[in-house]
Design a protein around this motif. Structure first.
Motif, PDB file in Angstrom:
ATOM      1  N   MET B   1       0.839  -1.192   0.000  1.00 51.69           N
ATOM      2  CA  MET B   1       0.000   0.000   0.000  1.00 51.69           C
ATOM      3  C   MET B   1       0.879   1.249   0.000  1.00 51.69           C
ATOM      4  O   MET B   1       1.783   1.368   0.833  1.00 51.69           O
ATOM      5  N   ILE B   2       0.618   2.153  -0.938  1.00 57.22           N
ATOM      6  CA  ILE B   2       1.391   3.384  -1.037  1.00 57.22           C
ATOM      7  C   ILE B   2       0.535   4.525  -0.483  1.00 57.22           C
ATOM      8  O   ILE B   2      -0.631   4.649  -0.833  1.00 57.22           O
ATOM      9  N   HIS B   3       1.108   5.334   0.397  1.00 63.73           N
ATOM     10  CA  HIS B   3       0.394   6.456   1.013  1.00 63.73           C
ATOM     11  C   HIS B   3       1.130   7.766   0.736  1.00 63.73           C
ATOM     12  O   HIS B   3       2.345   7.823   0.880  1.00 63.73           O
ATOM     13  N   ALA B   4       0.387   8.821   0.443  1.00 61.65           N
ATOM     14  CA  ALA B   4       0.989  10.150   0.364  1.00 61.65           C
ATOM     15  C   ALA B   4       0.006  11.172   0.915  1.00 61.65           C
ATOM     16  O   ALA B   4      -1.188  11.082   0.644  1.00 61.65           O
ATOM     17  N   SER B   5       0.498  12.110   1.699  1.00 59.48           N
ATOM     18  CA  SER B   5      -0.344  13.185   2.235  1.00 59.48           C
ATOM     19  C   SER B   5      -0.088  14.448   1.433  1.00 59.48           C
ATOM     20  O   SER B   5       1.054  14.867   1.296  1.00 59.48           O
ATOM     21  N   LEU B   6      -1.146  15.052   0.931  1.00 59.20           N
ATOM     22  CA  LEU B   6      -0.994  16.132  -0.044  1.00 59.20           C
ATOM     23  C   LEU B   6      -1.728  17.391   0.390  1.00 59.20           C
ATOM     24  O   LEU B   6      -2.926  17.324   0.685  1.00 59.20           O
ATOM     25  N   LEU B  34      -8.087  15.063   5.115  1.00 57.47           N
ATOM     26  CA  LEU B  34      -7.018  15.192   6.096  1.00 57.47           C
ATOM     27  C   LEU B  34      -6.916  16.650   6.517  1.00 57.47           C
ATOM     28  O   LEU B  34      -7.070  17.537   5.698  1.00 57.47           O
ATOM     29  N   TYR B  35      -6.657  16.917   7.794  1.00 55.68           N
ATOM     30  CA  TYR B  35      -6.432  18.301   8.224  1.00 55.68           C
ATOM     31  C   TYR B  35      -4.945  18.471   8.436  1.00 55.68           C
ATOM     32  O   TYR B  35      -4.388  17.860   9.345  1.00 55.68           O
ATOM     33  N   MET B  36      -4.310  19.331   7.681  1.00 56.43           N
ATOM     34  CA  MET B  36      -2.866  19.507   7.805  1.00 56.43           C
ATOM     35  C   MET B  36      -2.521  20.842   8.467  1.00 56.43           C
ATOM     36  O   MET B  36      -3.395  21.650   8.736  1.00 56.43           O
ATOM     37  N   VAL B  43      -5.369  15.908   1.560  1.00 57.85           N
ATOM     38  CA  VAL B  43      -5.903  14.622   1.118  1.00 57.85           C
ATOM     39  C   VAL B  43      -4.823  13.569   1.309  1.00 57.85           C
ATOM     40  O   VAL B  43      -3.667  13.800   0.990  1.00 57.85           O
ATOM     41  N   LYS B  44      -5.211  12.407   1.857  1.00 53.43           N
ATOM     42  CA  LYS B  44      -4.285  11.286   1.873  1.00 53.43           C
ATOM     43  C   LYS B  44      -4.657  10.375   0.709  1.00 53.43           C
ATOM     44  O   LYS B  44      -5.787   9.917   0.592  1.00 53.43           O
ATOM     45  N   LEU B  45      -3.669  10.159  -0.151  1.00 52.26           N
ATOM     46  CA  LEU B  45      -3.844   9.251  -1.285  1.00 52.26           C
ATOM     47  C   LEU B  45      -3.406   7.861  -0.853  1.00 52.26           C
ATOM     48  O   LEU B  45      -2.313   7.697  -0.295  1.00 52.26           O
ATOM     49  N   GLU B  46      -4.251   6.852  -1.067  1.00 57.63           N
ATOM     50  CA  GLU B  46      -3.864   5.473  -0.762  1.00 57.63           C
ATOM     51  C   GLU B  46      -4.024   4.614  -2.007  1.00 57.63           C
ATOM     52  O   GLU B  46      -5.100   4.599  -2.617  1.00 57.63           O
ATOM     53  N   VAL B  47      -2.969   3.898  -2.355  1.00 59.14           N
ATOM     54  CA  VAL B  47      -2.991   3.056  -3.548  1.00 59.14           C
ATOM     55  C   VAL B  47      -2.661   1.623  -3.144  1.00 59.14           C
ATOM     56  O   VAL B  47      -1.636   1.380  -2.508  1.00 59.14           O
ATOM     57  N   ILE B  48      -3.536   0.686  -3.483  1.00 57.23           N
ATOM     58  CA  ILE B  48      -3.260  -0.730  -3.246  1.00 57.23           C
ATOM     59  C   ILE B  48      -2.830  -1.338  -4.568  1.00 57.23           C
ATOM     60  O   ILE B  48      -3.463  -1.101  -5.603  1.00 57.23           O
TER      61      ILE B  48
END
Ligand code: NI
Ligand code: NI
Ligand code: NI
Ligand code: NI
Ligand code: NI
Ligand code: NI
Ligand code: NI
Ligand code: NI
Ligand code: NI
Ligand code: NI
Ligand code: NI
Ligand code: NI
Lengths: 144, 144, 144, 144, 144, 144
Positions: B1-6, B34-36, B43-48
């Protein structure tokens, strides 16, 4: 209340817009996460303001964000009357807002006072907050 | 799972990135609000994905979004075994996925089949979905 | 921690699944709003549990929700030690959880005790909560 | 990454915790809206940090929030290499971060530089941002 | 509809407020995640009610939450007419709500009936729900 | 604006409803995550439309979703005037929307044009977007 739904402004742009809107007199600014068409995560911007500030705030919204149109709605309000008193905590003085509405009375310590006391004393914000509330006489007069 | 916070990609950019990632073989792509910091809605992007597609998907994430770094985590999986059967509804044939795990058995009609049948017949998606389920023999064999 | 991303279970189904999972021994159950492909608002289900309850909880997840596969991850934990004491408020007795970790000490009144006291006395939950905290000696022993 | 799920801290408490965590060296702090048991809207706190800062940050989390236990997970990372260059816009100098990963190259102007230039010049943040990007030579060297 | 934006009530407080509001006659209560100033995750409380219950509900909102002021808006409504019929499933009787609006007709089984049947029979909520729908004659009369 | 709060429609159903509503002339459709009673994650559907399309859209909402009643509100609008011009980028022609309101002027490239140019040229959407903006003369005429 001014509303705009945005799918092409970044979080950075929106954080800056919130700062500008609050500086220009907005009473409250908030963002609501929104699912928009074409799989786009978006944001609904909501600004609460006095009628007299509307034009100034619209200018900021149109200048800083990508929105091309906003919706403006009116609402009746029900508000508690408030009075501000100072209490003395072991961490320094803190103003407490006491609010009434019909039979309801409640109190809430001022955030900025608590924040500064917590930073100064090296205790948690919760500790200062509790300490101020403990010293607040909700029913009668506040103990000063 | 790949995660990125944008916090500096727009919804338009992210909707396009999702399209690219799915076309390139991602098993699932999702966005989490997401609150940054600095009052930024993000936004947190999640890729499976399969391990073998990781490099290709990272390239899309780095090219299309503003992220400068992602986190990659592994997980154990528990999955139901599945089999696909066709049932005949008044709105046309619909494939139904039947899934097992230990004693649990359940069925779910294929979205794209239901969608096309609903559009063709001018009925609601829910109507086709129900119709397919009614014709599915969950315990034994599916009625074809 | 068990995770599943869901785009075809309803809120009603998920509320029931949470109830079942908590009854079966899940330590914590939560839902996170999620944006999935094809413009679908979805939900990420997260369940925290002891290893020994995993199989029983998976069965509930597979039976009650539409998910066909879940991901299971392990994590290190850092926990505060806790002790439960009772304090006497004007609204009745309330248990307060006192927690330690290194130098940090804090207290939180038990929700169910406060809830019942508030309902019985006709005061706000916040009033009972404050009252219990005021009677809690965080640094030394609690005043019973 | 440190995670905690919270249903009894207020937004004010959490905003203050974010400020403390960032001041103490957290690389990133974010909040995710969460639906918890008993109809409670909650928040998942996520903190990204270097291993060496973990203990210091845990202390802040345990002191400032109501959590009694956190989960700590490790992840592989994939990062773009970065270099910072300065470009001259009509609104003043702005540093631009240029990032590489395999064949991918991209650039993003520094938020604080753009923010100050926008406030100084009375133009929108977007205007400064665009102006800096236009002056950035992504493929070759940046034009200084 | 009554709205309040909250950044200093906890999830526990809000869960209790929802319970109180529903008990006092609110037609619907919901929470929407909100990003407020100073990096605060907040919640928008929305209550739908009859005009005659407004004062009683305001009292609960002012007593239980920290809000100092709410906004009240009116809306036109478009509603489907409904009729409740009972169907017999293998898991026991279930009431089904049948709704009309112009040409549109649809049915939905009552949640509490399905929940109790599922718990009694040890099957999934979805199984009972499907079973009730299959026995519902949407176009004509329901098969009793 | 038409609003409906939903706790018993799935994400798949809602994604299909969005598609139907946009095809039938809705100006904008969005979903907002919502916490409803009995621990149900729900969704608020919001549809913006011309008054003349209201009946047609209500029919889709009642047919495709499980809602039994919607709320309809009116709002004042403040809109920027817009004009569409074409600019020539290295990746092909792109239309840019230029918008005015009082002293504010801004530009945004058309998403579909940028998307097709990006796919054709094998560059990121952001690259095409920037390229179009660089070629847009915001203050005077657009350079064609
Ligand atoms: Ni756009
Ligand atoms: Ni007074
Ligand atoms: Ni940035
Ligand atoms: Ni089989
Ligand atoms: Ni599906
Ligand atoms: Ni002790
Ligand atoms: Ni608690
Ligand atoms: Ni280089
Ligand atoms: Ni406050
Ligand atoms: Ni009828
Ligand atoms: Ni229902
Ligand atoms: Ni013009």
């Amino acid at each position: 209340m001014i509303h705009a739904s945005l799918d092409d402004s970044t979080g950075e742009i929106l954080g800056f817009a919130m700062e500008q809107l609050l500086d220009a007199g907005a009473l409250d600014v908030s963002f609501i996460p929104l699912y928009m068409k074409k799989n786009r995560p978006g944001v609904k911007l909501e600004v609460i303001c006095n009628r007299s500030d509307e034009k100034k705030l619209l200018e900021i919204i149109f200048r800083e964000t990508t929105t091309l149109g906003v919706r403006i709605t009116e609402a009746r309000r029900a508000v508690m009357t408030r009075e501000l008193r100072k209490v003395h905590t072991p961490f320094g003085p803190v103003r407490v807002k006491r609010a009434h509405w019909q039979g309801v009375v409640k109190a809430s310590p001022e955030y900025e006072d608590c924040r500064q006391a917590a930073l100064r004393a090296g205790v948690s914000l919760q500790t200062v907050y509790q300490s101020a509330l403990t010293r607040t006489d909700i029913e009668g007069e506040m103990t000063e």
